[in-house]
Design an enzyme around this catalytic site. Structure first.
Site, short mmCIF file in Angstrom:
data_model
loop_
_atom_site.label_atom_id
_atom_site.label_comp_id
_atom_site.label_asym_id
_atom_site.label_seq_id
_atom_site.Cartn_x
_atom_site.Cartn_y
_atom_site.Cartn_z
N SER A 92 0.79 -1.23 0.00
CA SER A 92 0.00 0.00 0.00
C SER A 92 0.82 1.29 0.00
CB SER A 92 -0.97 0.00 1.18
OG SER A 92 -2.01 -0.92 0.96
N ALA A 107 6.61 -0.88 3.53
CA ALA A 107 5.57 -1.13 4.52
C ALA A 107 6.13 -1.62 5.85
CB ALA A 107 4.58 -2.17 3.98
N GLY A 136 4.73 0.39 9.14
CA GLY A 136 4.50 -0.28 10.41
C GLY A 136 5.83 -0.72 11.00
N ASN A 289 7.94 -7.51 11.45
CA ASN A 289 6.98 -6.43 11.22
C ASN A 289 5.66 -6.75 11.94
OD1 ASN A 289 6.15 -8.57 9.48
ND2 ASN A 289 5.06 -7.10 8.23
N CYS A 291 2.66 -7.91 11.31
CA CYS A 291 1.90 -9.16 11.12
C CYS A 291 2.76 -10.41 11.15
CB CYS A 291 1.12 -9.08 9.81
SG CYS A 291 -0.31 -8.00 9.93
N GLU A 293 5.20 -11.60 9.24
CA GLU A 293 5.71 -12.32 8.06
C GLU A 293 7.06 -11.81 7.57
OE1 GLU A 293 3.95 -8.70 6.27
OE2 GLU A 293 3.39 -10.05 7.89
N PRO A 439 0.04 -10.00 4.36
CA PRO A 439 -1.40 -9.72 4.26
C PRO A 439 -1.71 -8.89 3.02
CG PRO A 439 -0.57 -9.21 6.46
CD PRO A 439 0.62 -9.46 5.59
N THR A 440 -2.84 -9.14 2.42
CA THR A 440 -3.22 -8.42 1.19
C THR A 440 -4.65 -7.89 1.30
OG1 THR A 440 -4.00 -10.44 0.11
CG2 THR A 440 -1.68 -9.85 -0.22
N GLY A 441 -5.07 -7.52 2.51
CA GLY A 441 -6.47 -7.14 2.71
C GLY A 441 -7.00 -6.14 1.70
N THR A 442 -6.37 -4.96 1.61
CA THR A 442 -6.87 -3.95 0.68
C THR A 442 -6.46 -4.27 -0.76
OG1 THR A 442 -4.95 -2.61 1.25
CG2 THR A 442 -7.00 -2.07 2.33
#
Length: 756
Positions: A92, A107, A136, A289, A291, A293, A439-442
């Site tokens: 993002s 990120a 983050g 980080n 989350c 990963e 994570p790839t939420g958005t």
């Protein structure tokens, strides 16, 4: 290398550039989170302009290398086509900031926390700068001396890691990431730190450390002590003295209990992580980080990107997968991410130096569940797990070949000679790591695919759109399969939307129910097997949630944690459905035991005692009876008591205001939810209504409800929040129910994610 290209050097947007095809949900997410906005918060950028901005900025970095200047325009068009095909998307911050004045594109960051006041508050300051830029942060607090240890310079005693962790949490609360989202953090403490029991219990009360994910750093020595039912040493980091010995199984059991109650803390396997550290000569990896990963060295950052596997289904190709097309996109993506390192403006010089020393990138994937649906392969099957291994092995091999080609063209990462690759005579490579499953939420909303390597959370769900209209959204592959089986009907879709799953709909063909499984349909062991399959061929780590039903036991979680260790995972996150809501009732000593019960066995209502000191705020509200001053004091970020004072009114009005405040305070201290108080007070009419910020406040109780609602219930949707009889967290932006996947709470409707 030459200087980073200026805006004047960027290629102009071609007049024949095709527009971007977006679904409705993606349009909403782009407008809310990515398009550039004016001073009033209104987007002034079109989707086509956004993707060209990113493509042009990243392509312009080609000019930094010999012979690259002539290729910039062609690369920009190549990257625009790549991004707008949604076969690949970067993390993002790259979409938000590439081609803008901010220019921070990574990120993930890890910052060191040293054992001095100066080092601790340097880390707080540096984290604030990173959050401001859109990143983050992860921290290890393992170097801090334990609680009550002597501090030589002052003769006092240390307050311990948790006290400073709370300072980091408070600082994060004040800063918006890049003006779009709150900062996200990971806090890690080694299992052999003397404060480990305090750390494991740190989030017993809901709302504590709400800007942190917590993980315990487990060592193989500890895990062996658990296996043998032995004690192990707690070691003070500042002088290496053994201060205590604990039974390993009791500590492991406490970790399991807290994960069962709330999902926190998770765990990371530090020795497993460091076996894959490609540059051990530069230090040991102690943190990840937010989350989990992306393990990183102190002051290191990593930029990530994800390939959409759903876009590579081809019924006529080997195994139904377009391997050649996938290979092409892998090579394009690795080059893109290496260019992102060139383009990014990092918030600290130490970070710039570390990033360019190791040049880590993390290419991952999304759309895996959608690919399985298209192939007719069940997620919870050995066929699915084997396919995961083959896919990730292919991505790993091709990303390394792409990085090797870049090293031939641009040179290897500067620390290559001392790396494990050089020792094994592999490479040379341009990047110390190439693969991460993030994570790839958005991103998955933009691409219109499933998130990461997670199964779908629901095949169909109801989304609230403008004017509270209800829109049923259905997974397109499920809808197509049901239509092909001649079983489709709007009524069926409504039934599926109620529960998200089809496992109990026996009218559907068995094959559909076998293939179209969702997160809660899948036994935990298959979640774990899938994570291990991807981890086997991933340089960094894997963001994945092991979902558990509400009925899962602590023994179930013990088994998952132990198997994660045996399977070679680098960490594990579990989430028991509804555990956040029940957290208050299952803390260490058992809330029911603490509160007591009446003789009939029913829970007894206990009014919480008021502490000597509480903090809060006072809000002035204009009412038809004068200025109402509403003071709300809080505990753990939640309202605890209310004082209502109204100026220049008669004694009767003053008494009524005081009475309302006292009754609301009594309700709050007795455990009544804010939403229930608001529902009782909201809309009560009075003789002198008055507009306050375009809202008509009808009375003093209506004004109290308005303040409570705006402060504590922004965007909440009551009905969806109580799905399946369990209170669910709702999105602070749009009010839809949040789902927990990839180690984080995220919103499928608007793209909000609690972890950035």
């Amino acid at each position: 290398m030459t200087a980073t290209p200026s805006a004047a050097d960027l290629p102009l947007m071609p007049s024949d550039l095709p527009d971007v095809v977006l679904n409705d949900n993606a349009k909403v997410v782009l407008a809310r989170r990515y398009l550039r906005k004016d001073a009033e918060g209104k987007p002034y950028e079109l989707p086509r302009e956004l993707f060209w901005r990113v493509a042009a900025k990243i392509a312009a970095q080609e000019a930094n290398f010999k012979g690259g200047k002539s290729k910039v325009a062609a690369r920009a068009r190549e990257y625009y086509d790549l991004l707008t095909s949604f076969k690949f998307l970067p993390n993002s911050p790259t979409l938000m900031n590439a081609g803008t004045d901010l220019g921070q594109l990574a990120a993930c960051f890890v910052l060191p926390v040293g054992d001095s006041i100066e080092q601790i508050f340097d880390a707080v300051k540096h984290a604030a700068l990173i959050h401001k830029s859109g990143g983050g942060t992860g921290f290890s607090f393992s170097r801090l001396r334990p609680t009550d240890a002597r501090v030589g310079s002052t003769g006092g005693v240390a307050s311990g890691p948790l006290s400073f962790l709370r300072i980091f949490n408070t600082a994060t609360e004040q800063i918006k990431q890049g003006g779009t989202r709150r900062g996200a953090n990971m806090g890690i403490l080694r299992v052999d730190h003397p404060d480990i029991l305090r750390f494991i219990r740190a989030k017993e009360r809901e709302g504590e450390l709400n800007n942190f994910n917590l993980s315990v750093g487990l060592t193989e020595a500890f895990m062996q002590a658990v296996d043998k039912d032995e004690e192990y040493d707690l070691v003070a980091p500042h002088n290496k003295s053994v201060v205590e010995r604990l039974k390993a199984r009791e500590v492991f059991a406490l970790l399991v209990q807290k994960a069962w109650e709330s999902g926190d803390p998770g765990m990371v396997f530090l020795d497993r992580i460091n076996r894959d550290n490609p540059t051990p000569q530069l230090g040991e990896i102690e943190a990840t980080n937010p989350c989990g990963e992306q393990p990183l060295l102190p002051y290191e950052a990593c930029n990530l990107g994800s390939i959409n596997l759903a876009a590579f289904y081809n019924a006529d190709a080997r195994e139904g997968i377009d391997w050649e097309g996938l290979k092409t996109v892998i090579h394009q993506s690795v080059r893109f991410l290496d260019n992102v390192i060139e383009a990014s403006v990092y918030p600290l010089e130490q970070i710039s130096e570390m990033v360019r020393t190791n040049r880590k990138i993390g290419l991952g994937l999304m759309g895996f569940a959608d690919l399985l649906y298209q192939l007719g392969v069940a997620y919870n099957s050995q066929e699915g797990v084997s396919l995961a291994e083959r896919l990730m092995a292919f991505i790993q091999d091709e990303s390394k070949l792409a990085s090797k080609a870049l090293a031939d063209e641009r040179g290897p990462f500067p620390s290559f000679d001392g790396s494990t690759y050089a020792a094994k005579k592999q490479g040379p490579y341009r990047n110390a790591t190439t693969t991460t499953i993030a994570p790839t939420g958005t991103l998955s909303i933009l691409a219109g695919c499933s998130s990461g390597i997670e199964p779908l959370f629901a095949l169909s769900f109801t989304r609230t759109v403008m004017d509270n209209d209800k829109l049923i959204e259905v997974n397109p592959y499920f809808e197509a399969a049901v239509k092909a089986a001649e079983a489709y009907s709007p009524k069926l879709m409504e039934e599926v939307a109620k529960v998200g799953s089809v496992q109990k709909l026996e009218l559907l063909p068995p094959e559909i129910r076998r293939v179209f499984v969702t997160a809660m349909d899948i036994e935990p062991i298959w979640h774990l097997k899938m994570q291990a399959a991807f981890q086997k061929f991933t340089d960094n780590a894997v963001s994945k949630t092991v979902n558990l039903p509400s009925s899962a036991t602590q023994e179930d979680i013990w088994d998952i944690y132990w198997k994660a260790y045996e399977y070679g995972c680098k960490g594990v996150t579990v989430y028991r459905d509804g555990c956040k809501a029940s957290q208050v009732l299952c803390t260490g000593d058992g809330q029911e035991k603490k509160d007591g019960a009446a003789e009939d066995g029913k829970p007894k209502t206990v009014v919480r005692k008021r502490p000597d000191i509480v903090y809060g705020f006072t809000q002035k509200v204009d009412t038809g009876l004068g200025a109402l001053y509403l003071t709300i004091n809080e505990q753990d970020g939640k309202p605890f008591e209310v004082f209502a004072t109204i100026g220049k009114s008669g004694k009767s009005i003053t008494a009524k205001a005081e009475a309302i405040g006292r009754l609301v305070s009594l309700a709050l201290r007795s455990g009544v939810e804010v939403r229930d108080i608001v529902e009782q007070l909201k809309g009560i009419g009075g003789e002198h209504p008055k507009f306050q910020k375009k809202i008509l406040l009808q009375s003093i109780p209506d004004a109290v409800a308005w303040v409570l609602e705006n402060r504590y219930m922004s965007g909440e949707k009551h009905a969806s929040a109580h799905a399946n009889g369990l209170v669910k967290e709702t999105c602070p932006d749009c009010g839809e129910v949040l789902t927990f996947e990839e180690g984080c709470n995220c919103c499928k409707a608007c793209g909000y994610t609690k972890c950035g």
